[in-house]
Design an enzyme around this catalytic site. Structure first.
Site, short mmCIF file in Angstrom:
data_model
loop_
_atom_site.label_atom_id
_atom_site.label_comp_id
_atom_site.label_asym_id
_atom_site.label_seq_id
_atom_site.Cartn_x
_atom_site.Cartn_y
_atom_site.Cartn_z
N CYS A 114 -14.58 0.81 4.28
CA CYS A 114 -13.98 1.84 3.41
C CYS A 114 -14.97 2.40 2.39
CB CYS A 114 -12.76 1.27 2.70
SG CYS A 114 -11.46 0.82 3.84
N HIS A 250 -11.58 6.46 -3.27
CA HIS A 250 -11.12 6.04 -1.95
C HIS A 250 -9.60 5.95 -2.01
CE1 HIS A 250 -10.46 3.98 1.71
NE2 HIS A 250 -10.25 2.78 1.18
N ASN A 280 -4.65 5.33 4.24
CA ASN A 280 -6.02 4.87 4.06
C ASN A 280 -6.82 5.21 5.32
OD1 ASN A 280 -8.40 3.44 3.79
ND2 ASN A 280 -7.42 1.56 3.04
O1 UT7 Z 1 -9.35 0.28 1.91
C1 UT7 Z 1 -9.79 -1.02 1.90
C2 UT7 Z 1 -9.26 -1.72 0.76
N1 UT7 Z 1 -7.88 -2.04 0.94
C3 UT7 Z 1 -7.06 -1.92 -0.07
O2 UT7 Z 1 -7.50 -1.47 -1.11
C4 UT7 Z 1 -5.68 -2.44 0.03
C5 UT7 Z 1 -5.39 -3.27 -1.16
N2 UT7 Z 1 -4.07 -3.87 -1.21
C6 UT7 Z 1 -2.92 -3.15 -1.30
O3 UT7 Z 1 -2.93 -1.94 -1.23
C7 UT7 Z 1 -1.64 -3.92 -1.57
O4 UT7 Z 1 -1.98 -5.25 -1.80
C8 UT7 Z 1 -0.59 -3.84 -0.42
C9 UT7 Z 1 0.00 -2.46 -0.35
C10 UT7 Z 1 -1.29 -4.19 0.89
C11 UT7 Z 1 0.52 -4.85 -0.67
O5 UT7 Z 1 1.07 -4.68 -1.96
P1 UT7 Z 1 1.30 -5.94 -2.92
O6 UT7 Z 1 2.02 -5.46 -4.09
O7 UT7 Z 1 -0.05 -6.58 -3.13
O8 UT7 Z 1 2.26 -6.86 -2.08
P2 UT7 Z 1 2.03 -8.34 -1.50
O9 UT7 Z 1 0.95 -8.37 -0.47
O10 UT7 Z 1 1.89 -9.28 -2.64
O11 UT7 Z 1 3.41 -8.56 -0.77
C12 UT7 Z 1 4.63 -8.49 -1.43
C13 UT7 Z 1 5.76 -8.74 -0.42
C14 UT7 Z 1 5.53 -9.92 0.51
O12 UT7 Z 1 6.75 -10.60 0.63
P3 UT7 Z 1 7.02 -11.95 -0.18
O13 UT7 Z 1 5.96 -12.89 0.28
O14 UT7 Z 1 6.91 -11.58 -1.63
O15 UT7 Z 1 8.41 -12.33 0.25
C15 UT7 Z 1 5.20 -9.27 1.83
O16 UT7 Z 1 5.59 -10.06 2.94
O17 UT7 Z 1 5.94 -7.59 0.42
C16 UT7 Z 1 6.03 -8.02 1.79
N3 UT7 Z 1 5.53 -6.94 2.65
C17 UT7 Z 1 6.31 -5.95 3.12
N4 UT7 Z 1 7.62 -5.68 2.96
C18 UT7 Z 1 8.11 -4.57 3.55
C19 UT7 Z 1 4.27 -6.74 3.09
N5 UT7 Z 1 4.22 -5.63 3.84
C20 UT7 Z 1 5.47 -5.12 3.87
C21 UT7 Z 1 6.04 -3.98 4.48
N6 UT7 Z 1 7.35 -3.74 4.28
N7 UT7 Z 1 5.31 -3.09 5.20
#
Ligand code: UT7
Length: 323
Positions: A114, A250, A280
């Site tokens: 990225c 980005h 992304n």
């Molecule tokens: O470009 C390269 C660099 N990449 C990035 O910059 C991405 C960086 N990370 C992010 O953008 C965010 O971390 C995400 C969008 C990927 C996730 O957001 P978050 O607020 O960090 O959520 P999380 O990973 O802590 O997950 C929260 C909850 C989890 O459930 P539990 O464990 O709290 O019950 C996940 O299982 O959200 C759940 N979850 C979803 N729920 C519904 C994860 N993906 C989904 C989904 N739909 N698609």
């Protein structure tokens, strides 16, 4: 007098197929609401089955050349940032070179995931400043839809396909931060963080593999490292956040974009945001945002821009340029 790499053309290409968040609700335990609120993404483009990264890159390059009023024969080098090249080799860049009908100069790919476009811009700038090239086509192009695990809701809803390109030209400046062109760069990587974001396959492990990400860990690194690299690059140009007209970040997550702008003390009015429409697109996201930002009338000649990106590696960096 000082040599500068000045942007003289910009363009982009997005595949025809637009996929709204609601499409994922049919196959995954997810919702439009979750995707929007957690990432800011509303839709993304996916390449057609027979459409490859070099196809997208060629179209973006053609648009940038047209914008510059130049022909392929005017270009000395192509630097193409991608992690999803058509073939293991040759480079996607040489495939674009052939498609453009460019028989002179040289072309190669840059792989920094990225952060790829920031690395490509910095390399292209070095080629120009060292006199190895006068005009460089810098492209970011990706088909991340090809490396998604469609059963993993935590990753497959976040990425999209697309391409963007800039034409950089050697011009004389006066050596001050009033010059047009690239004013400074800052590149970083730290391979100890490989497991946070990687593809679990590749040539040497005999498979294509799928993208794996510990999103919340990457998130934490992102805001801190992006604001720092942007400020380091600005400092190298003798500038501060207060001088910035546009952050062109980005486009991974609106919350990362907001957090970085806040850390830099800038309001969202100074940020070009396209994540809602593109998702992304990895190395393509910054040139896409530059091109769309110009089309929208946001980015104007003379504006001071800071681009910043982070991704797999971890690799991250920033480029400061005056449009
Ligand atoms: O470009 C390269 C660099 N990449 C990035 O910059 C991405 C960086 N990370 C992010 O953008 C965010 O971390 C995400 C969008 C990927 C996730 O957001 P978050 O607020 O960090 O959520 P999380 O990973 O802590 O997950 C929260 C909850 C989890 O459930 P539990 O464990 O709290 O019950 C996940 O299982 O959200 C759940 N979850 C979803 N729920 C519904 C994860 N993906 C989904 C989904 N739909 N698609």
């Amino acid at each position: 007098m000082a040599g500068r790499s000045v942007v003289v053309g910009v363009g982009h290409y997005l595949p025809e197929r637009v996929v709204p968040n609601t499409e994922f609700e049919q196959t995954l335990d997810t919702s439009d609401e979750w995707i929007r609120t957690r990432s800011g993404i509303e839709r993304r483009h996916f390449a057609a089955d027979d459409e490859t990264t070099s196809d997208l890159a060629t179209k973006a390059a053609e648009a940038a050349l047209k914008d510059a009023g130049l022909e392929a024969s005017d270009i000395d080098a192509i630097v193409l940032a991608t992690s999803t090249a058509d073939l293991t080799f040759p480079s996607a860049a040489t495939m674009v070179q052939a498609r453009l009908g460019m028989t002179n100069g040289f072309a190669f790919d840059v792989q920094a995931v990225c952060a790829g476009f920031v690395f490509a811009l910095s390399n292209a700038n070095a080629l120009i400043l060292s006199g190895q090239a006068k005009r460089v086509l810098v492209i970011g192009a990706e088909t991340f839809s090809r490396i998604m695990d469609w059963s993993d809701r935590s990753t497959c809803v976040l990425f999209g396909d697309g391409a963007g390109a800039l034409v950089l030209e050697a011009q004389d400046g006066n050596g001050s931060s009033d010059d047009r062109g690239i004013l400074s760069t800052d590149l970083n990587s730290d391979g100890r963080y490989k497991d946070l974001l990687y593809v679990d396959g590749g040539v040497s492990t005999q498979s294509t593999g799928h993208l794996r990400m510990q999103g919340n860990q990457v998130f934490r690194h992102a805001v801190e490292k992006l604001a720092k690299t942007a400020e380091t690059a600005l400092g190298r140009a003798g500038l501060t956040s207060g001088d910035v007209d546009w952050i062109v970040p980005h486009q991974a997550n609106i919350r990362i974009i907001q957090g970085t702008a806040k850390k830099m003390g800038l309001p969202m009015e100074n940020v070009v945001v396209t994540v809602q429409d593109h998702g992304n697109t990895s190395a393509a996201s910054i040139p896409l945002a530059l091109s769309v930002g110009k089309e929208r009338g946001q980015i104007k000649p003379g504006d001071l821009i800071v681009t910043e990106a982070i991704g797999g590696g971890l690799a991250w960096g920033a480029v400061v340029l005056r449009w």
